[in-house]
Design a protein around this motif. Structure first.
Motif, PDB file in Angstrom:
ATOM      1  N   VAL A 382       0.908  -1.408  -0.135  1.00 51.02           N
ATOM      2  CA  VAL A 382      -0.361   0.029   0.340  1.00 51.02           C
ATOM      3  C   VAL A 382       0.603   1.663   0.275  1.00 51.02           C
ATOM      4  O   VAL A 382       1.948   1.179   0.928  1.00 51.02           O
ATOM      5  N   THR A 419      -2.209  -4.069   1.220  1.00 52.41           N
ATOM      6  CA  THR A 419      -3.821  -4.499   1.492  1.00 52.41           C
ATOM      7  C   THR A 419      -4.352  -5.515   0.419  1.00 52.41           C
ATOM      8  O   THR A 419      -3.568  -5.302  -0.166  1.00 52.41           O
ATOM      9  N   GLN A 421      -6.798  -4.523  -0.629  1.00 55.06           N
ATOM     10  CA  GLN A 421      -8.105  -3.674  -1.814  1.00 55.06           C
ATOM     11  C   GLN A 421      -7.399  -4.050  -3.368  1.00 55.06           C
ATOM     12  O   GLN A 421      -6.575  -4.060  -3.873  1.00 55.06           O
ATOM     13  N   ASN A 468     -15.336   1.704  -3.051  1.00 55.06           N
ATOM     14  CA  ASN A 468     -13.608   1.809  -2.126  1.00 55.06           C
ATOM     15  C   ASN A 468     -12.553   0.910  -3.938  1.00 55.06           C
ATOM     16  O   ASN A 468     -12.984   0.248  -4.493  1.00 55.06           O
ATOM     17  N   SER A 469     -11.210   1.440  -3.523  1.00 58.31           N
ATOM     18  CA  SER A 469     -10.827   1.476  -5.169  1.00 58.31           C
ATOM     19  C   SER A 469      -9.736   1.931  -4.810  1.00 58.31           C
ATOM     20  O   SER A 469      -8.994   2.002  -3.900  1.00 58.31           O
ATOM     21  N   GLY A 470      -9.081   0.964  -5.617  1.00 57.26           N
ATOM     22  CA  GLY A 470      -7.262   0.997  -5.684  1.00 57.26           C
ATOM     23  C   GLY A 470      -6.373   1.485  -6.429  1.00 57.26           C
ATOM     24  O   GLY A 470      -7.057   0.647  -8.290  1.00 57.26           O
ATOM     25  N   THR A 472      -3.465   1.706  -8.796  1.00 55.28           N
ATOM     26  CA  THR A 472      -1.607   1.423  -8.731  1.00 55.28           C
ATOM     27  C   THR A 472      -0.456   2.315  -9.327  1.00 55.28           C
ATOM     28  O   THR A 472      -1.015   2.510 -10.119  1.00 55.28           O
ATOM     29  N   THR A 500      -0.462   0.068  -3.738  1.00 56.93           N
ATOM     30  CA  THR A 500      -2.147   0.630  -4.115  1.00 56.93           C
ATOM     31  C   THR A 500      -2.234   1.775  -3.080  1.00 56.93           C
ATOM     32  O   THR A 500      -1.692   1.654  -2.522  1.00 56.93           O
ATOM     33  N   VAL A 502      -5.092   3.250  -1.855  1.00 58.67           N
ATOM     34  CA  VAL A 502      -6.565   3.115  -1.237  1.00 58.67           C
ATOM     35  C   VAL A 502      -7.104   4.058  -0.895  1.00 58.67           C
ATOM     36  O   VAL A 502      -7.041   5.081  -0.078  1.00 58.67           O
ATOM     37  N   THR A 503      -8.530   4.211  -1.797  1.00 56.48           N
ATOM     38  CA  THR A 503      -9.896   5.446  -1.127  1.00 56.48           C
ATOM     39  C   THR A 503     -11.032   4.612  -1.006  1.00 56.48           C
ATOM     40  O   THR A 503     -11.746   3.861  -1.649  1.00 56.48           O
ATOM     41  N   GLN A 504     -10.957   4.924   0.296  1.00 55.20           N
ATOM     42  CA  GLN A 504     -12.768   4.561   0.917  1.00 55.20           C
ATOM     43  C   GLN A 504     -13.745   5.674   0.871  1.00 55.20           C
ATOM     44  O   GLN A 504     -13.067   6.276   1.725  1.00 55.20           O
ATOM     45  N   THR A 555     -14.848  10.921   1.505  1.00 57.34           N
ATOM     46  CA  THR A 555     -14.303   9.773   3.238  1.00 57.34           C
ATOM     47  C   THR A 555     -15.272  10.420   3.910  1.00 57.34           C
ATOM     48  O   THR A 555     -14.842   9.797   5.107  1.00 57.34           O
TER      49      THR A 555
END
Length: 849
Positions: A382, A419, A421, A468-470, A472, A500, A502-504, A555
């Protein structure tokens, strides 16, 4: 490519023309059935209506096994319907190249109206209706802005239910099929209750249906076949009551309820990028940017640790369908629940008929989770600024001034954070309710048919959509771009090149809409033409109010709630002329307008320093159409055709985006387009002998984008015209259908053998307008579809007071594994989509008494 397309069109035209040519021998005295429609708010013979209308009878609905609106695709020219993505009930309807929005947000209305017994269905996500106890389905092509109103710029599909019978009766059927499928449904008509008067009395009926099947793709992470992708479990019930008050008035009430649980179709990864910025393009000498930097999924997949056995071998992007096995780790249950009530009061005053239609519908949708990368569970490094140098040797860390010497050993030995994700997954909760009221007053004389009316509509909807996106990231690029001569050393020592981000995030909003309209249409038949000429004029004035309130788009909840409110109004009209050249041939011409209401995009952001969300304006269309309807050889051959030109203004462009500020993946709407549609349609039926008949249709459309202001310029602020790079969405330029039917009386209990073989072609469809905002648009274009279905059965088997039937059926008999819908996560660096159902087959038995 062009010659191949013209070749297919020529072949389809030849097939259509053959319906009339081969039907020229002498015939016995058997004719085609008269088809009754209510496309102009009154009961008429289909051949007398100066509109392009297709009608699908109850008998054909049963024979073809039509279970939902999606099964209507291809049964009328220039009409295609595909399913949704994460929603089980969604349907994307395209009529004459004008498609309903593929996005299932409450902010934008449909372009093609769906009606159940005169009640408008507002949301495209609730259009995948279960069919139950239908009298017929009418498909109206072309703008219906006068009698049906707004949001019918492409056309309308009207489902018409059966009325309860005066006599007691029971009809039931049971069927089985492959993929563990079975269904049972039945209808009880309780007959007329009341006095012995010829008219007065109450009639009621009750229908119930259950359908279920296992999934059609094996998710190796799910042991239960009933939870594999494509699994369905549906229960539907319908109650109808018709009160004949006297010989001039009636009251009809219908309640319907349907619930489906299951799994969405399998999302399959088809394309992935290797990172980097996409080059600028040039249009008319102006350079403009494409979508933002793409991620590096290919590198991430190669580096990732797959936590489930077998998933690594299924991780490579593949355009061919993985029908046997796929890995979906976040494939949760999806459910759709629909409840509806309609009340219709009709009163005949002799010289006029009053009709009141009251409707209420409610739709609830829950998607527990949707896997939209198709990789299974992967473990990868991550990214964060705080851990960028973890695992780097101290010999390099000493050159970073911000890292004190005492911390260098700790950082050099610190493990990388990880992660699980993947690319993208989401879940969703939607709730929607609507109320409508329509009043109509109509009448007719020898020279004038008329209808006037008023319409009111109100809807409310809410959506909460966690995402939820990842993304790269290739961290080697960071070192090379920012550390000068040290860059290559950091690259060589980098313990994880791909990491990655990560965005939630959550999109949470509610929307409201209100519409009011008045309308009228008048058809005059001059006596000087012996009632052969009809002249029609109609108009409708509509006022719409839209509101959207957004609570979260990122978020965390918004510090200040965002709102948008706007009003839209439009006068739409139509002028038609029909002329009966003879008893066999009717000509017509029509000019009609329509409009789709403006609205708001829940993903849009307010201007800086504001909490007001900007909206988009309405679309308008003017359609010019000419056609003929004909019946020959003692009504044994029916051939109808139409040609049309549509001039569309202020087309709302829908583009996928990944908002870097909020982290939500959504769409952008803006009025950017001017489009022209030129096409033609042919429908025909022919009784070749008393036992053998053929029917079919053909539709072709050429779509010319005259202007599409959707490009972002490299220099300057004005949008750039990118029309030369644009393709129509969810539209098949060429569609055709041809079916052969056989029926034969048997010398056994009065039974009859019926068989049908049907062939349908639909050109491949683009899922997005262009490769500018959707970089994989060309790669995820749908396949051309060539579908063969068949049914054979014995019907009307007499068993002393009851009749039975048995039917064997098959769909997609050639087992075509067609790619039908793409999803472009271009900013994240990958794309994928959905394939059509494989070959299905089964047997159905029925009884009626």
């Amino acid at each position: 490519m062009k010659s191949m397309h013209l070749g297919k069109l020529s072949l389809a035209l030849l097939s259509s023309a053959s319906m009339a040519v081969i039907a020229t021998p002498a015939f016995a005295q058997v004719s085609l059935d008269e088809i009754v429609v209510t496309a102009q708010k009154r009961v008429e013979n289909l051949q007398d209506v100066p509109l392009a209308v297709s009608a699908i009878s109850a008998e054909k609905i049963e024979q073809l096994g039509i279970d939902s609106a999606q099964d209507l695709s291809g049964l009328a020219p220039n009409v295609t319907i595909i399913g949704g993505t994460t929603s089980l009930g969604a349907a994307v309807v395209s009529i004459r190249g004008i498609n309903s929005p593929a996005t299932e947000t409450f902010g934008i209305d449909t372009s093609n109206g769906i009606y159940i017994d005169g009640v408008y269905i507002a949301r495209s996500a609730a259009n995948g209706l279960d069919t139950l106890d239908l009298e017929r389905v009418e498909v109206l092509r072309g703008p219906q802005g006068t009698l049906f109103g707004r949001n019918t710029t492409g056309g309308a599909i009207s489902f018409i239910s059966k009325d309860p019978s005066e006599d007691f009766g029971v009809k039931a059927e049971f069927g089985i099929g492959n993929y563990g499928a079975w269904h049972g449904k039945g209808t009880v008509n309780f007959g007329k209750i009341g006095n012995d008067a010829e008219v007065a009395g109450l009639r009621t009926s009750l229908s119930y249906s259950h359908r279920q099947r296992d999934g059609v793709v094996d998710n190796i992470l799910e042991e239960d076949d009933s939870k594999d992708p494509g699994a369905r479990n549906t229960d539907s019930i319908r109650f109808a009551a018709l009160l004949d008050i006297d010989d001039t008035a009636s009251l009809r009430y219908i309640a319907d309820y349907s619930k489906v649980n299951g799994r969405a179709a399998a999302f399959q990864l088809t394309n992935a990028a290797n990172a980097g910025f996409r080059p600028n393009l040039e249009s008319n000498g102006v350079a403009f940017t494409q979508t933002q930097q793409q991620g590096s999924p290919l590198g991430a997949i190669a580096q990732a640790n797959f936590l489930q056995a077998g998933c690594a071998a299924l991780s490579a992007p593949l355009r061919d369908e993985r029908r046997e096995e796929i890995c979906l780790d976040k494939d949760g249950n999806a459910s759709e629940e629909v409840l509806g009530h309609s009340l219709v009061f009709t009163k005949d005053f002799g010289n006029a008929v009053l009709k009141s239609t009251t409707g209420y519908r409610q739709w609830d949708s829950i998607v527990e989770s949707s896997d939209l990368d198709g990789l299974g569970t992967i473990e990868s490094a991550v990214f964060s600024n705080a851990t960028l140098f973890n695992g780097m040797p101290e010999s390099l860390l000493q050159f970073i001034p911000s890292i004190p010497a005492a911390f260098r050993p700790f950082i050099a030995n610190a493990p990388l954070a990880t992660t699980t994700q993947g690319g993208f997954d989401t879940n969703n909760v939607r709730e929607h309710s609507q109320f409508s009221q329509e009043l109509e007053l109509s009448g007719n004389t020898d020279t004038l048919d008329w209808v006037v009316g008023a319409f009111y509509f109100k809807e409310d909807g809410t959506e909460r959509n966690p995402q939820n996106s990842g993304f790269t990231l290739d961290t080697n690029n960071i070192f090379l771009a920012n550390f000068g001569g040290l860059g290559p050393g950091f690259v060589a020592a980098n313990p994880a090149q791909y990491r990655t981000v990560v965005t939630q995030a959550i999109l949470d909003y509610q929307a409201e809409s209100e519409s009011k309209a008045v309308y009228g249409q008048f058809t005059f038949r001059p006596t000087s033409f012996d009632n052969r000429l009809s002249l029609t004029v109609g108009g409708r004035y509509t006022e719409d109010t839209k509101e959207l309130t957004k609570f979260q788009d990122g978020t965390a909840p918004l510090a200040q709630i965002n709102t948008g409110e706007d009003d839209f109004n439009k006068f739409t009209w139509n002028v038609m002329a029909g002329y009966d050249m003879s008893d066999e041939v009717n000509l017509y011409a029509r000019v009609a307008t329509g409009y789709r209401s403006g609205g708001f995009n829940a993903s849009d952001k307010p201007a800086s320093g504001s909490t007001t969300i900007g909206g988009f304006d309405e679309e308008t269309v003017t359609s010019y159409e000419a056609g003929f309807k004909s019946e020959f050889f003692d009504n044994r051959v029916r051939l109808n055709a139409a040609a049309y030109f549509n001039d569309y203004k202020d087309l709302v462009v829908v583009s996928p985006v990944n908002d870097p500020d909020s982290g939500t993946f959504g769409t952008r709407f803006n009025n950017a387009g001017s489009v022209e549609y030129l096409g033609f349609e042919i429908e025909g039926q022919a009784l070749i002998t008393d036992n053998f008949s053929i029917d079919g249709n053909l539709g072709y459309i050429d779509i010319d984008f005259k202007e599409l202001l959707a490009g972002t310029p490299v220099v300057g602020t004005a949008p750039v015209d990118i029309a030369q790079f644009v393709n129509p969405q969810y539209t098949s330029p060429l569609t055709y259908n041809l079916a052969a039917n056989w029926q034969q009386s048997l010398n056994w209990r009065g039974s009859e053998l019926k068989a049908r073989v049907g062939y349908t072609h639909e050109d491949g469809k683009y899922s997005f307008l262009s490769s500018i905002a959707s970089p994989f648009n060309e790669e995820i274009k749908g396949d051309d579809r060539d579908i063969v279905d068949a049914q054979i059965g014995i019907y009307d088997i007499d068993f002393g007071g009851s009749v039975a039937s048995v039917q064997f059926w098959g769909k997609n008999l050639t087992d075509s594994d067609d790619f039908v819908r793409g999803v472009d996560f271009g900013p994240l660096g990958y794309a994928g989509g959905y394939f059509a159902d494989p070959r299905t087959y089964g047997m159905t038995v029925g009884v009626q008494f």
